[in-house]
Design a protein around this motif. Structure first.
Motif, short mmCIF file in Angstrom:
data_model
loop_
_atom_site.label_atom_id
_atom_site.label_comp_id
_atom_site.label_asym_id
_atom_site.label_seq_id
_atom_site.Cartn_x
_atom_site.Cartn_y
_atom_site.Cartn_z
N VAL A 113 -1.63 0.65 -5.24
CA VAL A 113 -0.89 1.78 -4.67
C VAL A 113 -1.83 2.96 -4.42
N GLY A 114 -2.74 3.20 -5.37
CA GLY A 114 -3.70 4.29 -5.21
C GLY A 114 -4.57 4.11 -3.98
N ALA A 115 -5.02 2.89 -3.75
CA ALA A 115 -5.86 2.63 -2.58
C ALA A 115 -5.07 2.86 -1.29
N TYR A 116 -3.82 2.42 -1.28
CA TYR A 116 -2.98 2.67 -0.11
C TYR A 116 -2.81 4.17 0.12
N PHE A 117 -2.48 4.89 -0.95
CA PHE A 117 -2.23 6.33 -0.83
C PHE A 117 -3.47 7.08 -0.34
N HIS A 118 -4.62 6.76 -0.90
CA HIS A 118 -5.83 7.51 -0.56
C HIS A 118 -6.46 7.08 0.77
N GLN A 158 -11.89 7.49 4.25
CA GLN A 158 -10.67 6.71 4.32
C GLN A 158 -10.88 5.48 5.21
N ASN A 159 -10.25 4.37 4.80
CA ASN A 159 -10.27 3.13 5.57
C ASN A 159 -8.83 2.64 5.64
N LYS A 160 -8.15 2.96 6.74
CA LYS A 160 -6.72 2.69 6.85
C LYS A 160 -6.40 1.21 6.73
N GLU A 161 -7.22 0.36 7.35
CA GLU A 161 -6.96 -1.08 7.29
C GLU A 161 -6.99 -1.58 5.84
N TRP A 162 -7.97 -1.12 5.08
CA TRP A 162 -8.06 -1.47 3.66
C TRP A 162 -6.84 -0.96 2.90
N ARG A 183 -1.43 -2.04 0.20
CA ARG A 183 0.02 -1.92 0.13
C ARG A 183 0.65 -3.30 -0.01
N GLU A 184 0.16 -4.25 0.76
CA GLU A 184 0.64 -5.63 0.65
C GLU A 184 0.39 -6.17 -0.75
N ARG A 185 -0.78 -5.86 -1.29
CA ARG A 185 -1.12 -6.32 -2.63
C ARG A 185 -0.17 -5.74 -3.67
N ALA A 186 0.20 -4.48 -3.51
CA ALA A 186 1.12 -3.85 -4.44
C ALA A 186 2.48 -4.53 -4.42
#
Length: 206
Positions: A110-115, A129-133, A138-141
């Motif tokens: 979730v943190g990676a998605y948010f940041h 920031q890397n939006k694709e990553w 988000r999918e992983r969460a």
């Protein structure tokens, strides 16, 4: 003891819950580090934690301990209360395993998605920031939510029969998901029921 944190953030919340569970909250001085304003990147804080992350526990002798798991380990050997990291070798191993899974597949994802895939904490803090990553995380969460839903089908808590550090991490991860607008899938009934039950604990509801 001092705790350097920023109230309302997920990792500080983990330590605050642990302090309450151990009956140590009134023995700690909380020092606010304003992360959105970049105080975690100032030299005086970096001297306490080069990783520039909150929370940090500072002991009376000046020793500083960062990382929520390490802080919780220290508290577990300091306060009376329930053992959040396990009573014996088997419990400790299972709790640490499940805690790490909750950290990786919920909180960190979730943190990676948010940041990366949202404005995050703003341009002054989010210097890369890397939006694709972020979208992939988000999918992983969501996959993590399904995993823990399966885990909780036959046990009351994430690591077994007792509330533990693993539950604290998973609960904080779901709280962060709320903030990042990642909903728990409706079919994750076990996870939703567990969250409602855990939210009633005095260390969380109080």
């Amino acid at each position: 003891m001092k705790i350097y944190d920023f109230e309302g953030f997920p990792n500080p919340a983990r330590v605050r819950i642990a302090l309450s569970e151990k009956g140590l909250a009134n023995q700690v001085e909380f020092v606010s580090i304003d992360v959105p304003k970049g105080e975690h990147k100032r030299p005086e804080f970096l001297a306490k934690n080069p990783s520039a992350a909150v929370p940090v526990l500072e002991l009376e002798d000046g020793t500083t301990i960062s990382e929520c798991t390490a802080i919780t380990e220290y508290l577990d050997h300091t306060g009376a209360g329930p053992k959040l990291t396990g009573e014996n070798a088997r419990e400790r191993a299972v709790i640490h395993m499940m805690q790490r899974r909750a950290e990786a597949s919920l909180l960190d994802a979730v943190g990676a998605y948010f940041h990366h895939a949202t404005p995050g904490l703003g341009p002054d803090v989010e210097d890369y920031q890397n939006k694709e990553w972020g979208e992939k995380q988000r999918e992983r969460a969501i996959q993590g939510m399904h995993y823990f839903d399966d885990v909780l089908a036959d046990r009351p808590y994430v690591a077994g029969d007792k509330f533990s550090m693993a539950d604290i991490t998973a609960f904080a991860g779901l709280g962060f998901a709320d903030f990042a607008e990642i909903d728990i899938p409706a079919d994750c009934r076990n996870l939703i029921a567990w969250r409602q039950r855990v939210a009633q604990r005095p260390s969380i509801s109080g």
